[in-house]
Design an enzyme around this catalytic site. Structure first.
Site, PDB file in Angstrom:
ATOM      1  NE  ARG A  25      25.397  35.409  61.843  1.00  0.00           N
ATOM      2  CZ  ARG A  25      25.345  35.058  60.671  1.00  0.00           C
ATOM      3  NH1 ARG A  25      25.308  33.944  60.117  1.00  0.00           N
ATOM      4  NH2 ARG A  25      25.104  36.051  59.845  1.00  0.00           N
ATOM      5  NE  ARG A  29      21.881  41.469  58.899  1.00  0.00           N
ATOM      6  CZ  ARG A  29      22.074  40.548  57.963  1.00  0.00           C
ATOM      7  NH1 ARG A  29      22.305  41.340  56.796  1.00  0.00           N
ATOM      8  NH2 ARG A  29      22.158  39.360  57.763  1.00  0.00           N
ATOM      9  NE  ARG A  38      27.546  45.709  58.497  1.00  0.00           N
ATOM     10  CZ  ARG A  38      28.140  46.612  57.575  1.00  0.00           C
ATOM     11  NH1 ARG A  38      28.657  47.810  57.911  1.00  0.00           N
ATOM     12  NH2 ARG A  38      28.542  45.830  56.490  1.00  0.00           N
ATOM     13  CG  ASP A  75      31.660  36.042  58.597  1.00  0.00           C
ATOM     14  OD1 ASP A  75      30.404  36.265  58.790  1.00  0.00           O
ATOM     15  OD2 ASP A  75      31.955  35.545  57.686  1.00  0.00           O
ATOM     16  CE1 TYR A 150      28.887  31.222  52.270  1.00  0.00           C
ATOM     17  CE2 TYR A 150      29.737  29.865  53.916  1.00  0.00           C
ATOM     18  CZ  TYR A 150      28.662  30.521  53.501  1.00  0.00           C
ATOM     19  OH  TYR A 150      27.514  30.486  54.145  1.00  0.00           O
TER      20      TYR A 150
HETATM   21  O1  CP3 Z   1      26.605  37.357  67.170  1.00  0.00           O
HETATM   22  C1  CP3 Z   1      27.331  36.229  66.559  1.00  0.00           C
HETATM   23  O2  CP3 Z   1      27.257  35.070  66.338  1.00  0.00           O
HETATM   24  C2  CP3 Z   1      28.730  37.173  65.750  1.00  0.00           C
HETATM   25  C3  CP3 Z   1      29.458  36.599  65.002  1.00  0.00           C
HETATM   26  C4  CP3 Z   1      29.077  36.033  63.610  1.00  0.00           C
HETATM   27  C5  CP3 Z   1      28.703  36.350  62.397  1.00  0.00           C
HETATM   28  N1  CP3 Z   1      29.023  35.519  61.383  1.00  0.00           N
HETATM   29  C6  CP3 Z   1      28.450  37.996  62.173  1.00  0.00           C
HETATM   30  C7  CP3 Z   1      27.797  38.225  60.654  1.00  0.00           C
HETATM   31  C8  CP3 Z   1      29.356  34.606  63.267  1.00  0.00           C
HETATM   32  C9  CP3 Z   1      29.789  33.649  64.442  1.00  0.00           C
HETATM   33  C10 CP3 Z   1      29.108  34.258  62.123  1.00  0.00           C
HETATM   34  C11 CP3 Z   1      29.528  32.871  61.585  1.00  0.00           C
HETATM   35  C12 CP3 Z   1      29.206  32.752  59.970  1.00  0.00           C
HETATM   36  N2  CP3 Z   1      29.284  33.651  59.087  1.00  0.00           N
HETATM   37  C13 CP3 Z   1      28.540  31.465  59.567  1.00  0.00           C
HETATM   38  C14 CP3 Z   1      28.341  30.137  60.404  1.00  0.00           C
HETATM   39  C15 CP3 Z   1      27.216  30.089  61.218  1.00  0.00           C
HETATM   40  C16 CP3 Z   1      25.840  30.149  60.397  1.00  0.00           C
HETATM   41  O3  CP3 Z   1      25.040  31.159  60.539  1.00  0.00           O
HETATM   42  O4  CP3 Z   1      25.572  29.224  59.711  1.00  0.00           O
HETATM   43  C17 CP3 Z   1      28.582  31.428  58.265  1.00  0.00           C
HETATM   44  C18 CP3 Z   1      28.060  30.437  57.212  1.00  0.00           C
HETATM   45  C19 CP3 Z   1      29.063  32.810  57.892  1.00  0.00           C
HETATM   46  C20 CP3 Z   1      29.043  33.517  56.513  1.00  0.00           C
HETATM   47  C21 CP3 Z   1      28.509  34.682  56.219  1.00  0.00           C
HETATM   48  N3  CP3 Z   1      28.591  36.035  57.012  1.00  0.00           N
HETATM   49  C22 CP3 Z   1      27.181  34.761  55.462  1.00  0.00           C
HETATM   50  C23 CP3 Z   1      26.742  33.742  54.758  1.00  0.00           C
HETATM   51  C24 CP3 Z   1      26.912  36.248  55.624  1.00  0.00           C
HETATM   52  C25 CP3 Z   1      25.781  36.842  54.869  1.00  0.00           C
HETATM   53  C26 CP3 Z   1      24.258  36.485  55.302  1.00  0.00           C
HETATM   54  C27 CP3 Z   1      23.765  37.288  56.434  1.00  0.00           C
HETATM   55  O5  CP3 Z   1      23.433  36.993  57.586  1.00  0.00           O
HETATM   56  O6  CP3 Z   1      23.833  38.454  55.932  1.00  0.00           O
HETATM   57  C28 CP3 Z   1      27.593  36.772  56.471  1.00  0.00           C
HETATM   58  C29 CP3 Z   1      27.488  38.235  57.085  1.00  0.00           C
HETATM   59  C30 CP3 Z   1      27.463  38.450  58.561  1.00  0.00           C
HETATM   60  N4  CP3 Z   1      28.098  37.805  59.492  1.00  0.00           N
HETATM   61  C31 CP3 Z   1      26.376  39.452  59.203  1.00  0.00           C
HETATM   62  C32 CP3 Z   1      26.656  39.247  60.467  1.00  0.00           C
HETATM   63  C33 CP3 Z   1      26.171  40.055  61.720  1.00  0.00           C
HETATM   64  C34 CP3 Z   1      25.699  40.203  58.550  1.00  0.00           C
HETATM   65  C35 CP3 Z   1      26.385  41.497  57.973  1.00  0.00           C
HETATM   66  C36 CP3 Z   1      26.007  42.799  58.301  1.00  0.00           C
HETATM   67  O7  CP3 Z   1      25.711  43.019  59.362  1.00  0.00           O
HETATM   68  O8  CP3 Z   1      25.948  43.661  57.505  1.00  0.00           O
END
Ligand code: CP3
Length: 344
Positions: A25, A29, A38, A75, A150
């Protein structure tokens, strides 16, 4: 010819005195430039499906820290989105999907329409042309159990209870759902590779809650099938399997999954992981994301412990789970300098 990308040479089995470094990740943010970018799109998925913006988000952490790998900005939930189970992200509340509560609802899911993800492949093509030549490019997908958790709950849950209950109550429907995610993930990763990623990582964030036999059936076996499916189409592309909560299953995973590397989470002692797996198994991890938030001497001590534990082994330095939003930038700089021994 010597491999100029450190990550790829370690994935090929080489132990390096300075391990390649990237952070799960790493785009997101905690970076002010990400927050600015964003803010130009309301919906998170629209942002992921905007190739120029997603490519820029992918490149931001590379510009700032020169990590050894870029990870595609997208994502794991784009896969259900492309099956017609529309996904949205409520600000601050995480993902929302229409829950799947019965086998009939699972039946009604559409086919996986890979063309829905054309913007992701376009993002990959944009990033590929802009990456420095020593930086590897990682694509990814979620593992079937994590994605299904999910899809069934319709949101994140602390213990994946809805998915586990669905699996116990409707084992055939659950197995079919897992199968559909396996097939979709193979196609999706193969297309990412064809578009230009050089490595793929499979994220199983939630399998750690499962009893052992269910862990083997719902996490390990489907991840193995994805690895096999990807290798059948792209035998030379390395795969990293990150099974959070793998715990005592780690040695079994390294013997059965067929990946080139295994991510380990924060809870595992790296010295144990090294002792319990064959000397040629490549491991990735596993700094506590909170140690990176804390910084200072505490961070240095954790980093040094991990570096010492993996000494002589092919190792990819990473966190044990995703970077936290409140992480200070200067702590990431300190980490990079410590791992690369370029600090004062
Ligand atoms: O740098 C990176 O790794 C970029 C890409 C990336 C994102 N999500 C961007 C994201 C990757 C590899 C993920 C994987 C992901 N997404 C997982 C597996 C890894 C882990 O952390 O367990 C899971 C379970 C998700 C599902 C997901 N996406 C959730 C639960 C959330 C909300 C929680 C949060 O952090 O806000 C997201 C949203 C998300 N995915 C964001 C980002 C940068 C935040 C949203 C935003 O910027 O508005």
């Amino acid at each position: 010819m010597a491999e100029e990308k450190a990550l790829l040479s370690v994935l090929g089995g080489e132990a390096r005195s300075v391990p390649p470094l990237w952070l799960m990740r790493q785009a997101g943010r905690y970076l002010p430039e990400y927050r600015d970018l964003r803010a130009t799109t309301t919906s998170f998925l629209d942002f992921c499906y905007s190739p120029k913006k997603a490519a820029e988000a992918t490149l931001q952490p590379i510009r700032r820290f020169h990590f050894d790998a870029a990870i595609l900005f997208s994502d794991i939930l784009v896969v259900p989105d492309a099956m017609g189970q529309r996904v949205s992200f409520e600000s601050g509340a995480g993902p929302r999907l229409e829950p799947i509560e019965t086998p009939e609802q699972a039946e009604r899911l559409g086919d996986f329409k890979i063309e829905h993800l054309a913007p992701v492949f376009e993002t990959i093509e944009l990033v590929k042309t802009a990456l420095p030549c020593d930086v590897a490019f990682i694509g990814f997908c979620g593992a079937p159990f994590t994605v299904a958790s999910y899809m069934i709950a319709g949101q994140g849950t602390p213990d994946q209870a809805p998915a586990r209950l669905f699996g116990y109550r409707y084992p055939d429907a659950f197995a079919q759902l897992i199968d559909r995610v396996v097939e979709a993930s193979i196609d999706y990763l193969a297309r990412q590779i064809e578009a230009g990623v050089e490595v793929v990582q499979i994220f199983d964030s939630w399998a750690g809650v499962l009893p052992a036999e269910k862990f083997r059936r719902w996490s390990a076996a489907p991840v193995r099938r994805i690895v096999e499916g990807v290798k059948a189409r792209h035998p030379r592309t390395p795969v990293i399997a990150f099974v959070r909560g793998a715990d005592a299953h780690l040695p079994m995973l390294t013997q059965t999954i067929g990946a080139e590397a295994y991510g380990i989470d924060t809870a595992l002692d790296p010295a144990w992981a090294v002792a319990q797996t064959a000397a040629d198994v490549v491991l990735q991890g596993n700094l506590d994301p909170l140690a990176l938030v804390a910084g200072g001497d505490a961070l240095d001590r954790e980093v040094d412990y991990i570096l010492a534990a993996f000494k002589g082994r092919p190792h990819i330095f990473n966190l044990g789970h995703g970077i936290l939003q409140q992480t200070p930038i200067e702590n990431v700089e300190r980490l990079v300098a410590r791992v690369r021994r370029t600090g004062a």
